[in-house]
Write an enzyme that holds these catalytic residues in place. Sequence first.
Site, PDB file in Angstrom:
ATOM      1  N   MET A  51       0.812  -1.226   0.000  1.00  0.00           N
ATOM      2  CA  MET A  51       0.000   0.000   0.000  1.00  0.00           C
ATOM      3  C   MET A  51       0.838   1.265   0.000  1.00  0.00           C
ATOM      4  O   MET A  51       0.525   2.231  -0.692  1.00  0.00           O
ATOM      5  CB  MET A  51      -0.921   0.016   1.228  1.00  0.00           C
ATOM      6  CG  MET A  51      -2.043  -0.968   1.148  1.00  0.00           C
ATOM      7  SD  MET A  51      -3.032  -0.834  -0.357  1.00  0.00           S
ATOM      8  CE  MET A  51      -3.893   0.693  -0.093  1.00  0.00           C
ATOM      9  N   ASP A  56      10.797   3.441   5.178  1.00  0.00           N
ATOM     10  CA  ASP A  56      10.631   2.049   5.612  1.00  0.00           C
ATOM     11  C   ASP A  56      11.779   1.744   6.581  1.00  0.00           C
ATOM     12  O   ASP A  56      12.671   2.577   6.790  1.00  0.00           O
ATOM     13  CB  ASP A  56      10.653   1.099   4.407  1.00  0.00           C
ATOM     14  CG  ASP A  56       9.885  -0.197   4.665  1.00  0.00           C
ATOM     15  OD1 ASP A  56       8.811  -0.411   4.071  1.00  0.00           O
ATOM     16  OD2 ASP A  56      10.376  -1.023   5.482  1.00  0.00           O
ATOM     17  N   VAL A  87       2.127   0.665   7.745  1.00  0.00           N
ATOM     18  CA  VAL A  87       2.946  -0.464   8.215  1.00  0.00           C
ATOM     19  C   VAL A  87       1.988  -1.636   8.475  1.00  0.00           C
ATOM     20  O   VAL A  87       0.770  -1.460   8.425  1.00  0.00           O
ATOM     21  CB  VAL A  87       3.779  -0.090   9.480  1.00  0.00           C
ATOM     22  CG1 VAL A  87       4.669   1.116   9.203  1.00  0.00           C
ATOM     23  CG2 VAL A  87       2.912   0.145  10.697  1.00  0.00           C
ATOM     24  N   LYS A 119       1.580  -0.167  15.002  1.00  0.00           N
ATOM     25  CA  LYS A 119       1.064   1.123  14.524  1.00  0.00           C
ATOM     26  C   LYS A 119       1.164   2.185  15.624  1.00  0.00           C
ATOM     27  O   LYS A 119       1.555   3.325  15.364  1.00  0.00           O
ATOM     28  CB  LYS A 119      -0.382   0.973  14.033  1.00  0.00           C
ATOM     29  CG  LYS A 119      -0.488   0.224  12.709  1.00  0.00           C
ATOM     30  CD  LYS A 119      -1.898   0.215  12.169  1.00  0.00           C
ATOM     31  CE  LYS A 119      -2.049  -0.609  10.910  1.00  0.00           C
ATOM     32  NZ  LYS A 119      -1.378  -0.084   9.718  1.00  0.00           N
ATOM     33  N   SER A 122      -6.804  -1.171   7.854  1.00  0.00           N
ATOM     34  CA  SER A 122      -7.963  -1.726   7.156  1.00  0.00           C
ATOM     35  C   SER A 122      -9.132  -1.896   8.112  1.00  0.00           C
ATOM     36  O   SER A 122     -10.281  -1.815   7.691  1.00  0.00           O
ATOM     37  CB  SER A 122      -7.625  -3.101   6.577  1.00  0.00           C
ATOM     38  OG  SER A 122      -6.562  -3.014   5.686  1.00  0.00           O
ATOM     39  N   HIS A 146      -8.195   5.480   4.702  1.00  0.00           N
ATOM     40  CA  HIS A 146      -8.126   4.110   4.208  1.00  0.00           C
ATOM     41  C   HIS A 146      -8.218   4.051   2.689  1.00  0.00           C
ATOM     42  O   HIS A 146      -9.293   4.174   2.114  1.00  0.00           O
ATOM     43  CB  HIS A 146      -9.250   3.285   4.869  1.00  0.00           C
ATOM     44  CG  HIS A 146      -9.190   1.838   4.541  1.00  0.00           C
ATOM     45  ND1 HIS A 146     -10.290   1.022   4.520  1.00  0.00           N
ATOM     46  CD2 HIS A 146      -8.131   1.046   4.215  1.00  0.00           C
ATOM     47  CE1 HIS A 146      -9.915  -0.204   4.188  1.00  0.00           C
ATOM     48  NE2 HIS A 146      -8.615  -0.204   4.001  1.00  0.00           N
TER      49      HIS A 146
HETATM   50  N1  LIG Z   1      -2.774  -4.908   1.159  1.00  0.00           N
HETATM   51  C1  LIG Z   1      -3.940  -4.314   0.964  1.00  0.00           C
HETATM   52  O1  LIG Z   1      -4.659  -4.598   0.016  1.00  0.00           O
HETATM   53  C2  LIG Z   1      -4.394  -3.216   1.885  1.00  0.00           C
HETATM   54  C3  LIG Z   1      -5.473  -2.407   1.496  1.00  0.00           C
HETATM   55  C4  LIG Z   1      -5.850  -1.339   2.324  1.00  0.00           C
HETATM   56  C5  LIG Z   1      -5.192  -1.146   3.514  1.00  0.00           C
HETATM   57  N2  LIG Z   1      -4.165  -1.961   3.881  1.00  0.00           N
HETATM   58  C6  LIG Z   1      -3.505  -1.694   5.139  1.00  0.00           C
HETATM   59  O2  LIG Z   1      -2.297  -1.007   4.843  1.00  0.00           O
HETATM   60  C7  LIG Z   1      -1.324  -1.341   5.849  1.00  0.00           C
HETATM   61  C8  LIG Z   1      -0.088  -1.881   5.157  1.00  0.00           C
HETATM   62  O3  LIG Z   1      -0.431  -3.064   4.472  1.00  0.00           O
HETATM   63  P1  LIG Z   1       0.479  -3.611   3.275  1.00  0.00           P
HETATM   64  O4  LIG Z   1      -0.329  -4.634   2.587  1.00  0.00           O
HETATM   65  O5  LIG Z   1       1.065  -2.488   2.506  1.00  0.00           O
HETATM   66  O6  LIG Z   1       1.632  -4.332   4.125  1.00  0.00           O
HETATM   67  P2  LIG Z   1       3.074  -4.820   3.603  1.00  0.00           P
HETATM   68  O7  LIG Z   1       3.473  -5.926   4.506  1.00  0.00           O
HETATM   69  O8  LIG Z   1       3.067  -5.044   2.137  1.00  0.00           O
HETATM   70  O9  LIG Z   1       4.006  -3.529   3.871  1.00  0.00           O
HETATM   71  C9  LIG Z   1       4.302  -3.035   5.145  1.00  0.00           C
HETATM   72  C10 LIG Z   1       5.629  -2.294   5.085  1.00  0.00           C
HETATM   73  O10 LIG Z   1       5.845  -1.650   6.341  1.00  0.00           O
HETATM   74  C11 LIG Z   1       7.243  -1.727   6.615  1.00  0.00           C
HETATM   75  N3  LIG Z   1       7.462  -1.486   8.032  1.00  0.00           N
HETATM   76  C12 LIG Z   1       7.401  -2.349   9.066  1.00  0.00           C
HETATM   77  N4  LIG Z   1       7.700  -1.691  10.215  1.00  0.00           N
HETATM   78  C13 LIG Z   1       7.930  -0.393   9.886  1.00  0.00           C
HETATM   79  C14 LIG Z   1       8.299   0.770  10.623  1.00  0.00           C
HETATM   80  N5  LIG Z   1       8.482   0.722  11.938  1.00  0.00           N
HETATM   81  N6  LIG Z   1       8.462   1.946   9.946  1.00  0.00           N
HETATM   82  C15 LIG Z   1       8.307   2.007   8.603  1.00  0.00           C
HETATM   83  N7  LIG Z   1       7.969   0.912   7.855  1.00  0.00           N
HETATM   84  C16 LIG Z   1       7.806  -0.247   8.495  1.00  0.00           C
HETATM   85  C17 LIG Z   1       7.616  -3.124   6.131  1.00  0.00           C
HETATM   86  O11 LIG Z   1       9.032  -3.249   5.942  1.00  0.00           O
HETATM   87  C18 LIG Z   1       6.836  -3.209   4.833  1.00  0.00           C
HETATM   88  O12 LIG Z   1       7.586  -2.680   3.747  1.00  0.00           O
HETATM   89  C19 LIG Z   1      -2.010  -2.336   6.792  1.00  0.00           C
HETATM   90  O13 LIG Z   1      -2.547  -1.649   7.872  1.00  0.00           O
HETATM   91  C20 LIG Z   1      -3.108  -2.920   5.936  1.00  0.00           C
HETATM   92  O14 LIG Z   1      -4.177  -3.418   6.708  1.00  0.00           O
HETATM   93  C21 LIG Z   1      -3.745  -2.982   3.087  1.00  0.00           C
END
Ligand SMILES: NC(=O)c1ccc[n+]([C@@H]2O[C@H](COP(=O)([O-])OP(=O)(O)OC[C@H]3O[C@@H](n4cnc5c(N)ncnc54)[C@H](O)[C@@H]3O)[C@@H](O)[C@H]2O)c1
Length: 283
Positions: free
Chosen positions: A14, A33, A90, A97, A119, A140
């Site tokens: 995301m 990141d 994250v 978070k 989410s 979101h």
């Molecule tokens: N995947 C989806 O379709 C989707 C859709 C809407 C919302 N979301 C939400 O978005 C958020 C992220 O999901 P995602 O799918 O991108 O996850 P992901 O696992 O693909 O990415 C998360 C990233 O956060 C990084 N990270 C971890 N700890 C960190 C920190 N302390 N500081 C900075 N970066 C850090 C990780 O290295 C990773 O690159 C979640 O809350 C998820 O619920 C996801």
Amino acid sequence: MYVFKAAVLGAGTMGAEIAQVISLSGLPVVLKDVDPAQLERGMEHIRDIYARRVQRGRISEHDAQDRIALVTPQLDYQGFSDVDLVIEAVPEKLELKQAVLGEVEGHVAKTALLATNTSALPVTEVGAKLHKPQRLVGMHFFFPASVMKLVEVIAGAQTEDEAVDSAVEFVEGIRRIGVRVRECPGFLVNRILMAGLAEVFRAEQDLGLGPKEIDAAVAASRLAPMGPYALADALGLDIAQDVSETLKAAYGERFDLGTRITALIAEGKRGAKTGAGFYTYTG
Ligand SMILES: NC(=O)c1ccc[n+]([C@@H]2O[C@H](COP(=O)([O-])OP(=O)(O)OC[C@H]3O[C@@H](n4cnc5c(N)ncnc54)[C@H](O)[C@@H]3O)[C@@H](O)[C@H]2O)c1
């Protein structure tokens, strides 16, 4: 409040997409990141999105390079002092978070707006450890954010009205459609989506159908641009399950996604991002 510069925390599925959307609107954005490999993957993804836009003639090569240059990848908080809006993306873990937002609060101005792309976690709880929870909103975006127009804007119990107004203005400024949503588990879209996914996954077991047949039927019906299994793979099976757990705790077993998804995750098959989920992916 006008946003002159934004930051996104987390360069994953995301975060990279959100940073691309912000840069496309001409705003500078820091993409932070903790993992250098993830950061590079995120930047690669942004470059790919722009390359596709160039191929389709939607932007010139020159303008694409200008927009990419607006994204600053980094592993630290350098340059956060004049960031007006931070969007946290994250992994979907409450403690993580809270910790990440608590940390960033120490690096931005007191007036900065903070947003969580959660989410399904309650925005109120995500902001519970902040000094200024009134500046936190839920923002979101949906996957893939570079395509999906809708963004839910959610006020936590302590969020001030001005923060919500600013968030909606920002969302509209980056050419997205902001909907104000009351805080509740799953908000609006995931509550509908997860109920649907759970129902289809149950039907698979009851009717003895397979993902391919069901996805083909949904695609043929033109009710949705992709079938539920392909969508779950695209979302990330681990993310889908995290969301379903939150909804189960709030509304009950009808949000259970079944045992197959748990088994796939245990095998490391977390969807397209890992090369396998309900389907396998190459390239
Ligand atoms: N995947 C989806 O379709 C989707 C859709 C809407 C919302 N979301 C939400 O978005 C958020 C992220 O999901 P995602 O799918 O991108 O996850 P992901 O696992 O693909 O990415 C998360 C990233 O956060 C990084 N990270 C971890 N700890 C960190 C920190 N302390 N500081 C900075 N970066 C850090 C990780 O290295 C990773 O690159 C979640 O809350 C998820 O619920 C996801």
